[in-house]
Structure formats: C-alpha cells, structure tokens
Write a protein that holds these residues in place. Structure first.
Motif, PDB file in Angstrom:
ATOM      1  N   SER A   1     -32.533  14.903   8.873  1.00 52.64           N
ATOM      2  CA  SER A   1     -33.246  14.981   7.596  1.00 52.64           C
ATOM      3  C   SER A   1     -32.511  14.222   6.492  1.00 52.64           C
ATOM      4  N   ARG A   2     -31.272  13.811   6.793  1.00 51.84           N
ATOM      5  CA  ARG A   2     -30.430  13.081   5.836  1.00 51.84           C
ATOM      6  C   ARG A   2     -30.274  13.823   4.513  1.00 51.84           C
ATOM      7  N   ASP A   3     -30.109  15.130   4.621  1.00 55.58           N
ATOM      8  CA  ASP A   3     -29.865  15.938   3.423  1.00 55.58           C
ATOM      9  C   ASP A   3     -28.448  16.492   3.431  1.00 55.58           C
ATOM     10  N   ASN A   4     -27.594  15.945   4.331  1.00 56.88           N
ATOM     11  CA  ASN A   4     -26.198  16.373   4.487  1.00 56.88           C
ATOM     12  C   ASN A   4     -26.068  17.782   5.046  1.00 56.88           C
ATOM     13  N   ILE A   5     -27.153  18.288   5.638  1.00 57.42           N
ATOM     14  CA  ILE A   5     -27.113  19.567   6.349  1.00 57.42           C
ATOM     15  C   ILE A   5     -27.429  19.291   7.816  1.00 57.42           C
ATOM     16  N   THR A   6     -26.531  19.667   8.695  1.00 57.02           N
ATOM     17  CA  THR A   6     -26.689  19.373  10.112  1.00 57.02           C
ATOM     18  C   THR A   6     -27.730  20.288  10.749  1.00 57.02           C
TER      19      THR A   6
ATOM     20  N   PRO B   1     -35.192   8.696  10.244  1.00 58.27           N
ATOM     21  CA  PRO B   1     -34.780   9.211  11.555  1.00 58.27           C
ATOM     22  C   PRO B   1     -35.958   9.838  12.294  1.00 58.27           C
ATOM     23  N   LYS B   2     -35.952   9.667  13.601  1.00 59.84           N
ATOM     24  CA  LYS B   2     -37.064  10.143  14.421  1.00 59.84           C
ATOM     25  C   LYS B   2     -36.553  10.966  15.593  1.00 59.84           C
TER      26      LYS B   2
ATOM     27  N   ILE C   1     -41.097  13.427  13.218  1.00 59.01           N
ATOM     28  CA  ILE C   1     -40.159  13.246  12.120  1.00 59.01           C
ATOM     29  C   ILE C   1     -40.037  14.578  11.388  1.00 59.01           C
ATOM     30  N   LEU C   2     -38.898  14.783  10.752  1.00 62.44           N
ATOM     31  CA  LEU C   2     -38.640  16.015  10.003  1.00 62.44           C
ATOM     32  C   LEU C   2     -38.766  15.698   8.515  1.00 62.44           C
ATOM     33  N   ILE C   3     -39.784  16.271   7.879  1.00 64.45           N
ATOM     34  CA  ILE C   3     -40.046  16.022   6.459  1.00 64.45           C
ATOM     35  C   ILE C   3     -40.187  17.356   5.734  1.00 64.45           C
TER      36      ILE C   3
ATOM     37  N   PRO D   1     -45.735  15.216  13.863  1.00 68.13           N
ATOM     38  CA  PRO D   1     -45.861  14.161  14.872  1.00 68.13           C
ATOM     39  C   PRO D   1     -46.225  12.831  14.225  1.00 68.13           C
ATOM     40  N   TYR D   2     -45.865  11.760  14.871  1.00 69.68           N
ATOM     41  CA  TYR D   2     -46.283  10.437  14.420  1.00 69.68           C
ATOM     42  C   TYR D   2     -46.689   9.617  15.638  1.00 69.68           C
ATOM     43  N   TYR D   3     -47.602   8.687  15.414  1.00 69.45           N
ATOM     44  CA  TYR D   3     -48.080   7.852  16.511  1.00 69.45           C
ATOM     45  C   TYR D   3     -47.219   6.611  16.635  1.00 69.45           C
TER      46      TYR D   3
END
Length: 315
Positions: A110-115, A161-162, A179-181, A187-189
């Motif tokens: 998620s690139r929020d600095n939380i693993t 990130p996917k 993807i995590l939003i 889901p994404y195609y």
C-alpha cells in the motif's frame, strides 16, 4: 610558496548543502527499498521482528504459534497484543505439517509505510491464503483464497504495487489480479501474455520437478539462462540423486529489477514441494526451491524469462 584561498559565495554553500541532503535521502531510499523486499519464513514457533505492522513508527514482534496442531498468529506492539483472526469465510490459518509449514510474507503493497501480513498454509489438503492489514486498532483479514501461489509486482518502481493470486492446477497457472486501495482489495483486468514474469517457465519447471527420476531425466535446458546453465544443471542432478518424489505445495514470487524502460527484467520465485523418500515413506519433509529468472531475447518468445540461479532450502 603561495597559498590560494578559496571563498564560497552563499549560493554555493546552499548548493553544497542541497547536494549533501540529496545523497543522504537517496541512501535512505536504497536502504528502505532493500528492507521492503518480500521474504518467506518456514517455522514452527518463531518470533519475527523489525517490521512495523501497526503504523506507530516502532518495530513490532509477530509470533507464529502452534496449538493443538493449528497455527495462530499474534502481534505484540509496545505494550499491547493483537490476535490475527481469519475471516469466517475461511476461518483457519492452517494445520501444521512438516512438509507444508505456514509461510509468512511481509511487504508494503500500500506504500503507506505499514507492512502488510500475508500467510500461506494448508488444512486437509486445502490451500489457504490470507492478507491481514492494520485497521486503526486491530488487524483485519481483507483477502482470503484457496489458491496456492501469491505474488507481487511493481513493488520497487513508481507504478502501483499489484498482488497476483493463482493456483497451480493441471500444469497451468491462472492469474487473478488485485490492488490494495484505501484498505480494500480490488480486482483489476490485465491481459498478461503466457510468458509474463516467467509464467510458462515456472509451469514447465514444476511439471519437470514432479516427474524427476533418480535415474535421470533429460535436462530442461530451454528453461535455463546461458549464464547459469551449468550451475542449474548441477542443482537438478543433486535433487535427482536424493531419490525423492516431489509434489508441489505452494509458492510465491516478486519482481526484483527493471530495465531502462521500467519493465520487469528480473523475478524471484520460491516453490515449495512435499518431498518424500522413495525408499522410506516416513521420510517426508518440505523442500523449497528458490529460482531467479531474467528476461532475455524477444519478449514475445516462449520462456522469455529464463532461470539463471537455483537454490535449494530444506526443512
């Protein structure tokens, strides 16, 4: 002898300071990039540290436990303990077996600095995947499947990130893409080609290992990169000499490098097999095969990603 005295103007001093700050920040970026790489842990009872999974800025401890042969997870953050409870839809973190232990994969998608915390395990021949995220004051299981391979792409570049979840079935892999939003999995195609990140190479490699014979098979040389062909063949010989039967259990992958156009050029795969002696049925264990793949040649060709390194890890 004359000495030259050099005087710096104020603006030059500013430039020097800015250059120094840039170098420091770039070094920090490289270190953080390295520490964010995905990894796998195979264990019975263990503590994993040095990751912030609660977003409080401090490193937490993740405990993998086994009670009555069932896995459980808890996180200790500062003076609090949090249980990781799987969703009622797939209400298990798996059972312990020596040939298919729980795998813990930690990475920040998620690139929020939380693993985020990903788990892989099995129960009664059913594979289990879970994704736990920190939700204000607790951990939430937002993604759970019965697939047996989890992967990550675009982790270290400037793209989103996917997450790719797939199942090895009938010698093929069918990707499901996410993807995590905003703490939700979506889901994404994507119409990925059959050779995307080594998909066709891995399908052929798993099939080959599952038919590996003590008396020798012809080597899958078409899967090997020229730079690693001799070393890879040597590892295959070692596996065959152990006279064991290998049955694929689960796996994971992540891209690790990119070319100048930002396209994936290197991928790491970890494939886990149930390994049983052909001489002693009771001799059964987990064998993990770590593969490093590199792109080569025409991107439309079969086996575009080829194996240049193989490492064997056994429990």
């Amino acid at each position: 002898m004359k000495f030259k005295i050099i005087f710096f103007k104020l603006k030059h001093i500013y430039y020097i300071i800015l250059a120094f700050v840039f170098v420091v920040l770039f070094a920090i970026f490289l270190i953080s990039k390295k520490s964010a790489e995905t990894f796998n842990i195979f264990t019975k009872n263990k503590v994993i540290s040095n990751y912030d999974v609660t977003g409080d800025g401090s490193k937490d401890n993740i405990y993998i436990k086994i009670n009555n042969n069932r896995y459980s997870l808890e996180v200790k953050s500062k003076n609090k303990t949090y249980q990781l409870t799987p969703s009622p839809t797939l209400n298990s973190l798996g059972n312990y077996t020596n040939y298919s232990p729980l795998k813990l994969i930690l990475t920040d998608v998620s690139r929020d600095n939380i693993t985020e915390i990903f788990t892989q395990s099995s129960e009664d021949n059913t594979h289990l995947q879970h994704l736990f995220i920190w939700d204000k004051n607790k951990f939430k299981d937002i993604f759970h499947t019965t697939n047996n391979i989890i992967g990550f792409i675009d982790i270290h570049n400037n793209k989103t990130p996917k997450i790719i979840s797939t199942n090895f079935n009938n010698n093929s892999l069918d990707f499901s893409n996410y993807i995590l939003i905003k703490d939700k999995i979506k889901p994404y195609y994507a119409n990925y080609p059959s050779n995307f990140i080594g998909k066709d190479t891995i399908e052929a490699f798993i099939k080959y290992i599952q038919t590996l014979s003590y008396y020798g098979n012809s080597k899958p040389n078409s899967l090997f990169h020229e730079s690693g062909k001799i070393a890879c063949s040597s590892v295959i010989d070692k596996l065959a000499s152990e006279n064991r039967k290998y049955v694929f259990q689960d796996g994971s992958f992540s891209d690790s490098d990119y070319n100048k156009n930002g396209e994936i050029s290197d991928v790491k795969w970890v494939l886990n097999f149930k390994s049983t002696s052909n001489l002693i049925n009771e001799d059964c264990k987990n064998t993990s095969i770590k593969l490093f793949l590199k792109s080569i040649g025409d991107s439309k060709s079969q086996f575009y990603f080829k194996i240049y390194s193989i490492n064997i890890l056994s429990n």
